[in-house]
Every structure is written in structure tokens, then in C-alpha cells.
Design a protein around this motif. Structure first.
Motif, PDB file in Angstrom:
ATOM      1  N   ILE A 142       0.846  -1.194   0.000  1.00 48.81           N
ATOM      2  CA  ILE A 142       0.000   0.000   0.000  1.00 48.81           C
ATOM      3  C   ILE A 142       0.879   1.239   0.000  1.00 48.81           C
ATOM      4  CG2 ILE A 142      -1.922  -1.073   1.261  1.00 48.81           C
ATOM      5  CD1 ILE A 142      -0.864   0.475   3.755  1.00 48.81           C
ATOM      6  N   ASP A 143       0.295   2.340  -0.431  1.00 46.04           N
ATOM      7  CA  ASP A 143       0.940   3.640  -0.302  1.00 46.04           C
ATOM      8  C   ASP A 143       0.561   4.162   1.082  1.00 46.04           C
ATOM      9  OD1 ASP A 143       1.597   6.343  -0.250  1.00 46.04           O
ATOM     10  OD2 ASP A 143       1.035   6.677  -2.335  1.00 46.04           O
ATOM     11  N   PRO A 144       1.504   4.289   2.004  1.00 40.47           N
ATOM     12  CA  PRO A 144       1.151   4.655   3.386  1.00 40.47           C
ATOM     13  C   PRO A 144       0.614   6.066   3.538  1.00 40.47           C
ATOM     14  CG  PRO A 144       3.508   4.692   3.104  1.00 40.47           C
ATOM     15  CD  PRO A 144       2.940   4.146   1.829  1.00 40.47           C
ATOM     16  N   LEU A 145       0.833   6.911   2.550  1.00 37.61           N
ATOM     17  CA  LEU A 145       0.362   8.279   2.669  1.00 37.61           C
ATOM     18  C   LEU A 145      -0.896   8.533   1.848  1.00 37.61           C
ATOM     19  CD1 LEU A 145       3.798  10.099   2.664  1.00 37.61           C
ATOM     20  CD2 LEU A 145       2.484   9.243   4.587  1.00 37.61           C
ATOM     21  N   ALA A 146      -1.448   7.481   1.233  1.00 38.51           N
ATOM     22  CA  ALA A 146      -2.654   7.640   0.423  1.00 38.51           C
ATOM     23  C   ALA A 146      -3.882   7.903   1.290  1.00 38.51           C
ATOM     24  CB  ALA A 146      -2.879   6.408  -0.441  1.00 38.51           C
ATOM     25  N   LYS A 147      -3.918   7.293   2.466  1.00 36.85           N
ATOM     26  CA  LYS A 147      -5.054   7.469   3.382  1.00 36.85           C
ATOM     27  C   LYS A 147      -4.522   7.643   4.797  1.00 36.85           C
ATOM     28  CE  LYS A 147      -7.174   3.669   1.551  1.00 36.85           C
ATOM     29  NZ  LYS A 147      -8.037   2.536   1.663  1.00 36.85           N
ATOM     30  N   VAL A 148      -5.277   8.336   5.620  1.00 36.76           N
ATOM     31  CA  VAL A 148      -4.857   8.594   7.004  1.00 36.76           C
ATOM     32  C   VAL A 148      -4.638   7.291   7.759  1.00 36.76           C
ATOM     33  CG1 VAL A 148      -5.556   9.593   9.203  1.00 36.76           C
ATOM     34  CG2 VAL A 148      -5.929  10.856   7.094  1.00 36.76           C
ATOM     35  N   ASP A 149      -5.529   6.308   7.589  1.00 32.79           N
ATOM     36  CA  ASP A 149      -5.380   5.067   8.349  1.00 32.79           C
ATOM     37  C   ASP A 149      -4.138   4.287   7.931  1.00 32.79           C
ATOM     38  OD1 ASP A 149      -6.576   4.466   5.914  1.00 32.79           O
ATOM     39  OD2 ASP A 149      -7.836   2.885   6.735  1.00 32.79           O
ATOM     40  N   ASN A 150      -3.712   4.406   6.668  1.00 33.26           N
ATOM     41  CA  ASN A 150      -2.461   3.770   6.247  1.00 33.26           C
ATOM     42  C   ASN A 150      -1.276   4.386   6.975  1.00 33.26           C
ATOM     43  OD1 ASN A 150      -3.872   2.202   4.423  1.00 33.26           O
ATOM     44  ND2 ASN A 150      -3.248   3.394   2.642  1.00 33.26           N
ATOM     45  N   GLU A 194      -1.361   5.868   9.904  1.00 32.62           N
ATOM     46  CA  GLU A 194      -1.439   5.412  11.298  1.00 32.62           C
ATOM     47  C   GLU A 194      -0.881   3.996  11.423  1.00 32.62           C
ATOM     48  OE1 GLU A 194      -2.185   7.267  13.898  1.00 32.62           O
ATOM     49  OE2 GLU A 194      -2.542   8.967  12.562  1.00 32.62           O
ATOM     50  N   TRP A 195      -1.151   3.156  10.433  1.00 33.78           N
ATOM     51  CA  TRP A 195      -0.663   1.783  10.395  1.00 33.78           C
ATOM     52  C   TRP A 195       0.871   1.797  10.337  1.00 33.78           C
ATOM     53  CZ3 TRP A 195      -2.117  -1.877   5.742  1.00 33.78           C
ATOM     54  CH2 TRP A 195      -1.745  -3.184   6.033  1.00 33.78           C
ATOM     55  N   LEU A 196       1.423   2.671   9.516  1.00 34.99           N
ATOM     56  CA  LEU A 196       2.875   2.798   9.405  1.00 34.99           C
ATOM     57  C   LEU A 196       3.478   3.226  10.745  1.00 34.99           C
ATOM     58  CD1 LEU A 196       5.091   3.854   6.658  1.00 34.99           C
ATOM     59  CD2 LEU A 196       5.097   5.414   8.574  1.00 34.99           C
ATOM     60  N   LEU A 197       2.876   4.216  11.380  1.00 29.27           N
ATOM     61  CA  LEU A 197       3.366   4.670  12.687  1.00 29.27           C
ATOM     62  C   LEU A 197       3.285   3.556  13.724  1.00 29.27           C
ATOM     63  CD1 LEU A 197       1.898   8.294  12.866  1.00 29.27           C
ATOM     64  CD2 LEU A 197       4.259   7.600  12.397  1.00 29.27           C
ATOM     65  N   GLN A 198       2.239   2.747  13.653  1.00 29.79           N
ATOM     66  CA  GLN A 198       2.102   1.627  14.588  1.00 29.79           C
ATOM     67  C   GLN A 198       3.217   0.595  14.369  1.00 29.79           C
ATOM     68  OE1 GLN A 198      -0.102   1.394  17.263  1.00 29.79           O
ATOM     69  NE2 GLN A 198       1.376  -0.225  17.736  1.00 29.79           N
ATOM     70  N   GLU A 199       3.558   0.342  13.113  1.00 33.87           N
ATOM     71  CA  GLU A 199       4.662  -0.591  12.823  1.00 33.87           C
ATOM     72  C   GLU A 199       5.978  -0.054  13.393  1.00 33.87           C
ATOM     73  OE1 GLU A 199       4.786  -3.608  11.854  1.00 33.87           O
ATOM     74  OE2 GLU A 199       2.789  -3.856  11.012  1.00 33.87           O
ATOM     75  N   LEU A 200       6.216   1.233  13.255  1.00 33.40           N
ATOM     76  CA  LEU A 200       7.422   1.835  13.842  1.00 33.40           C
ATOM     77  C   LEU A 200       7.428   1.644  15.358  1.00 33.40           C
ATOM     78  CD1 LEU A 200       7.943   5.168  11.902  1.00 33.40           C
ATOM     79  CD2 LEU A 200       9.573   3.299  12.131  1.00 33.40           C
ATOM     80  N   GLU A 201       6.294   1.874  15.979  1.00 27.29           N
ATOM     81  CA  GLU A 201       6.173   1.710  17.432  1.00 27.29           C
ATOM     82  C   GLU A 201       6.414   0.251  17.827  1.00 27.29           C
ATOM     83  OE1 GLU A 201       5.750   2.860  21.315  1.00 27.29           O
ATOM     84  OE2 GLU A 201       5.860   4.170  19.575  1.00 27.29           O
TER      85      GLU A 201
END
Length: 197
Positions: free
Chosen positions: A166-174, A176-183
Motif C-alpha cells: 500500500i501507499d502509506p500516505l494515500a489514506k490517514v489510516d495507512n 497510522e498503520w505505518l506509525l504503529q509498525e514503527l512503534e
């Protein structure tokens, strides 16, 4: 007397050399985490962003990120479109070597099958003899994570433990998903590949 001094000096030097060697070997090395983030922003002109000297402040957050990052002022693409250039980025090889130099649709065509047979099974997707950076870092113990809408059929998913197409910046929830993976992985070594437009 002089012979004794030379002999004593030899033993003193040998003793201190061994002492320094033992002290150096007994030191614990500080192990730093390997946390690598490769951010690719497709079709973004470098001459229109703040870190590269653009007069208007078009990208203040990117400018902040660059202050603590490595960025290149003389980098050139090895392909004129997304797939070949990004496979070159991930493998460190030219399109003629890695094989990603045709559109995805070509892989499914009758023409491709004939071409592949004619070229003695030459590849139009990632050359199987190559490893990309994710595969190399995974061998070294890094968790490998991808957020990129790049086709796995061409080999872009190779080596990734977590393969988010997915493009992580295409939608807000994507995002958030990326930030969660970093966490989730902040306490371990990781390689995070992000591709957006």
C-alpha cells in the motif's frame, strides 16, 4: 650493561603491548541499533523542496528530517520510470542486470512467454541470482518492513517480513498503520522501506 638495557626494553615493550591488547579485547563493544528507513517519494522534484535550496518553504517537515539524516545532492536514477529505478535502488544494480525493465503487463502476455523462451529463460522480473537490500539485512537479523505499492510479481516483496503493498500516505489510516509498525519495532533492528507519490 647496554645488552641488558636492550633486553629489558624489549620485555617492557612486549609486556605493555600484550597488556594493551588484552585491555582492548576485554572491552565490551557498544552495539548500536540498526534502524534504517528508506523513504522514496516518487515524482518529487528535488529542486522544489526546501532541503535542496528551493526559495519557498515547501517542505518544512522534510527539511527537519534531513537535518538528522543522510541525503544526497548528486543522485541519479537508473531507470526512467518507477519499477526499474526502484529495483536498482533496492539491489544496487542496473536494470540490465536485475531484469525489471518491462511493464508488469508484459509478464502475462503471449509475447513475453515467447521472448522469455527466445532469450533462454532470461528474466523480465527480478533476477533470481540477486538479493535485494531487505534480503541482505534480514540475514543480518533486521526485521524488514515494506509500505510500498510496488508489484510483488516483479520481486519487490522479496525479503520483507512484513509486506504491506500500500501507499502509506494515500489514506490517514495507512499512515497510522505505518506509525504503529514503527512503534511495534522501535526496540529492535529494522529496515523500513516506504514508497509514496
Amino acid at each position: 650493561m647496554q645488552k641488558l638495557n636492550k633486553q629489558s626494553l624489549f620485555w617492557v615493550i612486549l609486556f605493555f603491548s600484550l597488556f594493551l591488547l588484552l585491555v582492548q579485547c576485554s572491552r565490551e563493544k557498544e552495539v548500536k541499533k540498526k534502524q534504517i528507513i528508506l523513504l522514496s517519494i516518487d515524482t518529487l522534484r528535488g529542486d522544489h523542496i526546501t532541503p535542496y535550496g528551493y526559495l519557498r518553504d515547501t517542505s518544512p517537515k522534510l527539511a527537519e528530517l534531513v537535518e538528522d539524516s543522510v541525503y544526497y545532492t548528486h543522485a541519479y536514477t537508473n531507470g526512467c520510470w518507477t519499477h526499474p529505478s526502484h529495483m536498482s535502488l533496492l539491489t544496487g544494480t542496473l536494470p540490465s542486470r536485475h531484469g525489471v525493465d518491462k511493464p508488469l503487463g508484459a509478464l502475462k502476455s503471449e509475447k513475453y512467454l515467447k521472448l522469455k523462451e527466445k532469450l533462454n529463460k532470461k528474466y523480465l522480473k527480478l533476477n533470481e541470482s540477486l538479493k535485494n537490500i531487505a534480503e541482505v539485512l534480514k540475514i543480518g537479523g533486521c526485521k524488514t518492513i515494506k509500505f510500498a505499492k510496488l508489484p510483488d510479481e516483479l520481486g519487490f516483496g522479496n525479503g520483507f517480513d512484513i509486506n504491506n503493498s500500500i501507499d502509506p500516505l494515500a489514506k490517514v489510516d495507512n499512515f497510522e498503520w505505518l506509525l504503529q509498525e514503527l512503534e511495534n519495532h522501535k526496540a529492535e533492528d529494522f529496515f523500513l522501506f516506504i514508497h509514496t507519490w
